[in-house]
Design a protein around this motif. Structure first.
Motif, PDB file in Angstrom:
ATOM      1  N   GLY A 123       0.829  -1.193   0.000  1.00 41.47           N
ATOM      2  CA  GLY A 123       0.000   0.000   0.000  1.00 41.47           C
ATOM      3  C   GLY A 123       0.866   1.247   0.000  1.00 41.47           C
ATOM      4  O   GLY A 123       1.838   1.341   0.752  1.00 41.47           O
ATOM      5  N   ARG A 124       0.502   2.206  -0.869  1.00 38.16           N
ATOM      6  CA  ARG A 124       1.272   3.441  -0.985  1.00 38.16           C
ATOM      7  C   ARG A 124       0.340   4.638  -1.001  1.00 38.16           C
ATOM      8  O   ARG A 124      -0.847   4.515  -1.272  1.00 38.16           O
ATOM      9  N   LEU A 135       0.969   5.928   6.437  1.00 36.00           N
ATOM     10  CA  LEU A 135       1.223   4.508   6.702  1.00 36.00           C
ATOM     11  C   LEU A 135      -0.083   3.771   6.994  1.00 36.00           C
ATOM     12  O   LEU A 135      -0.317   2.668   6.494  1.00 36.00           O
ATOM     13  N   VAL A 136      -0.948   4.378   7.794  1.00 39.18           N
ATOM     14  CA  VAL A 136      -2.242   3.766   8.111  1.00 39.18           C
ATOM     15  C   VAL A 136      -3.116   3.689   6.862  1.00 39.18           C
ATOM     16  O   VAL A 136      -3.732   2.658   6.577  1.00 39.18           O
ATOM     17  N   GLY A 138      -2.158   3.615   3.708  1.00 38.95           N
ATOM     18  CA  GLY A 138      -1.600   2.606   2.798  1.00 38.95           C
ATOM     19  C   GLY A 138      -1.961   1.197   3.224  1.00 38.95           C
ATOM     20  O   GLY A 138      -2.265   0.335   2.390  1.00 38.95           O
ATOM     21  N   GLU A 139      -1.963   0.945   4.534  1.00 43.07           N
ATOM     22  CA  GLU A 139      -2.347  -0.373   5.030  1.00 43.07           C
ATOM     23  C   GLU A 139      -3.833  -0.643   4.770  1.00 43.07           C
ATOM     24  O   GLU A 139      -4.209  -1.740   4.366  1.00 43.07           O
ATOM     25  N   ARG A 140      -4.662   0.355   4.995  1.00 49.12           N
ATOM     26  CA  ARG A 140      -6.106   0.180   4.730  1.00 49.12           C
ATOM     27  C   ARG A 140      -6.361  -0.100   3.247  1.00 49.12           C
ATOM     28  O   ARG A 140      -7.236  -0.899   2.907  1.00 49.12           O
ATOM     29  N   ARG A 141      -5.633   0.559   2.371  1.00 47.18           N
ATOM     30  CA  ARG A 141      -5.786   0.301   0.934  1.00 47.18           C
ATOM     31  C   ARG A 141      -5.401  -1.139   0.598  1.00 47.18           C
ATOM     32  O   ARG A 141      -6.114  -1.832  -0.137  1.00 47.18           O
ATOM     33  N   ALA A 142      -4.280  -1.599   1.136  1.00 47.97           N
ATOM     34  CA  ALA A 142      -3.840  -2.971   0.866  1.00 47.97           C
ATOM     35  C   ALA A 142      -4.822  -3.989   1.445  1.00 47.97           C
ATOM     36  O   ALA A 142      -5.116  -5.013   0.805  1.00 47.97           O
ATOM     37  N   LEU A 143      -5.359  -3.714   2.626  1.00 45.39           N
ATOM     38  CA  LEU A 143      -6.329  -4.630   3.229  1.00 45.39           C
ATOM     39  C   LEU A 143      -7.635  -4.685   2.438  1.00 45.39           C
ATOM     40  O   LEU A 143      -8.254  -5.751   2.325  1.00 45.39           O
ATOM     41  N   SER A 144      -8.058  -3.551   1.866  1.00 46.10           N
ATOM     42  CA  SER A 144      -9.290  -3.578   1.059  1.00 46.10           C
ATOM     43  C   SER A 144      -9.083  -4.405  -0.212  1.00 46.10           C
ATOM     44  O   SER A 144      -9.997  -5.123  -0.639  1.00 46.10           O
ATOM     45  N   GLY A 165       3.307   3.855   2.958  1.00 46.50           N
ATOM     46  CA  GLY A 165       2.838   5.240   3.086  1.00 46.50           C
ATOM     47  C   GLY A 165       3.378   6.082   1.962  1.00 46.50           C
ATOM     48  O   GLY A 165       3.289   5.728   0.789  1.00 46.50           O
ATOM     49  N   LYS A 166       3.986   7.194   2.322  1.00 46.32           N
ATOM     50  CA  LYS A 166       4.568   8.074   1.300  1.00 46.32           C
ATOM     51  C   LYS A 166       6.085   7.912   1.202  1.00 46.32           C
ATOM     52  O   LYS A 166       6.737   8.618   0.442  1.00 46.32           O
TER      53      LYS A 166
END
Length: 191
Positions: A123-124, A135-136, A138-144, A165-166
């Motif tokens: 996630g980025r 960072l949070v 990016g993690e939510r995007r990867a989890l979705s 994250g960035k």
């Protein structure tokens, strides 16, 4: 006696030269009747007297785009290099939009066709906002994306999730087109 005169003259020259040499020695090495031997300069004095040579700094390494560095690292670790389209997101969102749903479906099909058993979802985010927030996000995007893969029946696939994250952008320019590319989830095939 006339014959002795040249010898006397020669003797006088010899005595004069000895006196001259003794006078030179007294100027350089005698002090108060004692002979002083000049000492060798100490190592510190030799080093201090040596000319200083400046060593030029090494040339700056040519920066390598981050994407190339990541690909080289992946190839070195034995990861497969199957390109997958990135799943893109809207600004400050982790909900899959319509084109993102299509991208995940296409990637799921390619994962099945290539018999991939393990994938990493990276996630980025764009450069806007704090590092912690991104960072949070990016993690939510990867989890979705992971949840949608599971809903497509990809239960045999081991999915790991990480967020950069960035901090590790895929695109390095500072403009809206590049920011959109960085608001993404990137698929990395691992075997």
């Amino acid at each position: 006696m006339k014959c002795l005169r040249p010898f006397a003259l020669l003797g006088l020259c010899a005595v004069a030269s000895l006196l001259f040499l003794d006078g030179c020695a007294s100027k350089a090495g005698t002090s108060g009747g004692k002979t002083v031997t000049p000492s060798k300069p100490r190592v510190e004095e030799q080093v201090a007297a040596a000319p200083v040579q400046e060593i030029p700094p090494p040339p700056e390494p040519t920066p390598v785009p981050l994407r190339s560095v990541e690909m080289a690292a992946r190839n070195a670790t034995g990861e497969q290099n199957i390109p997958f389209p990135d799943v893109l997101f809207d600004f400050d969102q982790y909900v899959l939009r319509d084109d993102a749903l299509t991208a995940v479906e296409d990637n799921a099909k390619r994962l099945r066709d290539n018999h991939v058993t393990k994938v990493l979802l990276e996630g980025r985010c764009d450069e806007i906002g704090t590092s912690e927030y991104n960072l949070v996000l990016g993690e939510r995007r990867a989890l979705s994306v992971k949840r949608y893969l599971e809903s497509l029946g990809m239960s045999q696939l081991q999915v790991d999730v990480t967020s950069y994250g960035k901090d590790r952008p895929l695109c390095l320019q500072h403009n809206p087109v590049c920011w959109q590319k960085n608001r993404s989830v990137h698929f990395v095939v691992k075997e």
